[in-house]
Design a protein around this motif. Sequence first.
Motif, mmCIF file in Angstrom:
data_model
loop_
_atom_site.group_PDB
_atom_site.id
_atom_site.type_symbol
_atom_site.label_atom_id
_atom_site.label_comp_id
_atom_site.label_asym_id
_atom_site.label_seq_id
_atom_site.Cartn_x
_atom_site.Cartn_y
_atom_site.Cartn_z
ATOM 1 N N GLU A 40 0.826 -1.208 0.000
ATOM 2 C CA GLU A 40 0.000 0.000 0.000
ATOM 3 C C GLU A 40 0.864 1.264 0.000
ATOM 4 O O GLU A 40 1.993 1.251 0.482
ATOM 5 C CB GLU A 40 -0.918 0.004 1.220
ATOM 6 N N GLY B 76 1.393 7.088 2.357
ATOM 7 C CA GLY B 76 0.453 8.051 2.916
ATOM 8 C C GLY B 76 -0.823 7.414 3.430
ATOM 9 O O GLY B 76 -1.342 7.785 4.484
ATOM 10 N N GLU B 77 -1.339 6.431 2.681
ATOM 11 C CA GLU B 77 -2.566 5.761 3.102
ATOM 12 C C GLU B 77 -2.342 4.944 4.376
ATOM 13 O O GLU B 77 -3.174 4.938 5.280
ATOM 14 C CB GLU B 77 -3.083 4.856 1.983
ATOM 15 N N GLU C 105 -1.967 7.372 7.358
ATOM 16 C CA GLU C 105 -3.236 7.976 7.770
ATOM 17 C C GLU C 105 -4.147 6.956 8.448
ATOM 18 O O GLU C 105 -4.754 7.234 9.481
ATOM 19 C CB GLU C 105 -3.941 8.570 6.552
ATOM 20 N N ARG C 106 -4.232 5.761 7.900
ATOM 21 C CA ARG C 106 -5.109 4.730 8.457
ATOM 22 C C ARG C 106 -4.675 4.291 9.849
ATOM 23 O O ARG C 106 -5.489 4.065 10.732
ATOM 24 C CB ARG C 106 -5.130 3.516 7.522
#
Length: 127
Positions: A23, A26-27, A30-31
């Motif tokens: 992944e 950034g994702e 943030e998650r």
Amino acid sequence: MAWRRGQAYGQDLRDRVLAADGEPIGEVAERLSVSPSYVVKLRARLRETGEREARPQRNQVPLRLAPMLSALRTRATSDATVAELRARSEAEHGARVSHQVMWKVLTRLGLTLKIGGSALPSRTAPT
């Protein structure tokens, strides 16, 4: 328990960050509520060294009283108080330290001082 400054993240969070390998950074950040730099550094460390766990944290600050540890060891075994040890360290070595720092050094040396008998007797003790 919430994360505090200077404390490593838990192993479960590290494992979740590393499990999200394909992944985008950034994702994942943030998650999982971590910084993108943490994700990058953790992935790089796994890639370069194969380590998944946090390393032990070490204090890199040298003791201010390190040059006079042997003198403190001999004086603290006598009936010197913490205030007297602080005064001697300042007078003889020019090292001015707080009461708490002196206690920490004595604890690190494995020394204890006698508690003075100036306290009032307990009211709950039988008379």
